[in-house]
Design a protein around this motif. Structure first.
Motif, PDB file in Angstrom:
ATOM      1  N   GLU A   1      -8.636  -3.552   6.287  1.00 20.56           N
ATOM      2  CA  GLU A   1      -8.087  -4.158   5.076  1.00 20.56           C
ATOM      3  C   GLU A   1      -9.213  -4.549   4.123  1.00 20.56           C
ATOM      4  O   GLU A   1     -10.326  -4.858   4.550  1.00 20.56           O
TER       5      GLU A   1
ATOM      6  N   ASN B   1      -8.272   2.405   4.235  1.00 20.26           N
ATOM      7  CA  ASN B   1      -8.101   0.971   4.069  1.00 20.26           C
ATOM      8  C   ASN B   1      -6.779   0.650   3.371  1.00 20.26           C
ATOM      9  O   ASN B   1      -6.323   1.391   2.492  1.00 20.26           O
ATOM     10  N   THR B   2      -6.198  -0.468   3.738  1.00 19.23           N
ATOM     11  CA  THR B   2      -5.124  -1.060   2.952  1.00 19.23           C
ATOM     12  C   THR B   2      -5.759  -2.100   2.038  1.00 19.23           C
ATOM     13  O   THR B   2      -6.486  -2.987   2.501  1.00 19.23           O
TER      14      THR B   2
ATOM     15  N   TYR C   1      -5.370  -5.130  -0.670  1.00 18.10           N
ATOM     16  CA  TYR C   1      -4.507  -6.174  -1.216  1.00 18.10           C
ATOM     17  C   TYR C   1      -5.140  -6.679  -2.508  1.00 18.10           C
ATOM     18  O   TYR C   1      -6.247  -7.212  -2.499  1.00 18.10           O
TER      19      TYR C   1
END
Length: 279
Positions: free
Chosen positions: A6, A112-113, A115
């Motif tokens: 992340e 990757n995520t 946010y």
């Protein structure tokens, strides 16, 4: 099974709301390793850079500068010397969103995520801005979720010791010095506060008009017309009338100074400014 990697990012415009969100996330979610970034058009107010420096001191980490690979002058030529406008916001697209997408692309391609935290307040609709075009890019609105409105944002900045960016003394917007979303009183004040930046904006406008651009920076009149002495007096008088009416309508709040918080957007009606620039 391991969790997918992340990355947490928060874009800063040099404005009030995004700065308050950075402070809020630092205080309420210290466990998150957030990367703070600022997309620099090269045409920002000097007060913006000063405020970002103070914000870095509070956050205890550097703010990543994302610079466009082509500057404003390059894109102006690509658009046939037509000035950006509310109808054709190529400046936001090419100088703000494009560098952001180029930065994130390899991060997302690595699996990757991401946010992305955006400073939309609880008292705002989700104004037009960056919408995710990738399934692993998640846009989050912490102020909406926490019910934090404009007074709450100001409280966060005051309590942190940062206060508001200094340009709020005379202007309601961050972003480029010659943002077309400025009210006429802000153009007058730009000339007073930063005459060299005003003259640069006027030269861009003159070149654009000579090349057939249908737009001037300020709707309905050129900067040359706007800053004639009699017109300046008219603009200032209109501003003072609006300010007085707003003060008379405002309900007294014993917990707040009645003089604070009446900004230019409140007087003239909040415009649909570019989310990437004005938060």
């Amino acid at each position: 099974m391991t969790n997918p990697p992340e990355k947490h990012v928060l874009g800063l415009s040099g404005g009030r709301d995004s700065a308050a969100l950075a402070v809020y996330m630092r205080q309420h979610h210290p466990e998150l390793d957030i990367e703070y970034f600022f997309t620099d058009t090269g045409k920002e107010l000097p007060e913006v850079y000063e405020f970002l420096g103070r914000l870095e001191g509070f956050l205890g980490k550097s703010i990543l500068r994302l610079n466009p690979d082509r500057d404003f002058d390059f894109w102006l030529k690509q658009y046939n010397n037509f000035l950006p406008s509310p109808q054709t916001r190529w400046c936001t697209r090419q100088l703000k969103l494009r560098p952001f997408e180029h930065w994130l692309r390899p991060i997302l391609e690595e699996g990757n995520t991401v946010y992305s935290y955006v400073a939309i307040r609880a008292d705002e609709e989700y104004r037009e801005g960056y919408s995710s075009k990738h399934e692993r890019l998640k846009v989050l609105l912490p102020f909406k979720e926490a019910g934090i409105d404009k007074p709450g944002v100001i409280d966060i900045l005051e309590a942190s010791g940062l206060g508001l960016p200094r340009y709020y003394d005379w202007r309601s917007r961050s972003g480029c010095t010659f943002c077309f979303y400025q009210q006429k009183i802000e153009w007058v004040r730009l000339k007073e506060q930063h005459p060299e930046a005003f003259e640069e904006a006027k030269s861009y406008e003159k070149d654009a008009v000579e090349n057939g651009s249908p737009f001037t920076w300020s709707q309905g009149e050129s900067l040359d017309e706007l800053t004639r002495p009699e017109r300046v007096n008219q603009i200032k008088a209109d501003y003072e009338r609006r300010l007085q009416r707003a003060k008379e309508k405002r309900q007294s709040n014993p917990l707040r100074n009645d003089e604070e918080g009446i900004d230019i957007d409140e007087l003239f009606g909040q415009s649909k400014g570019c989310l990437a620039c004005h938060k």
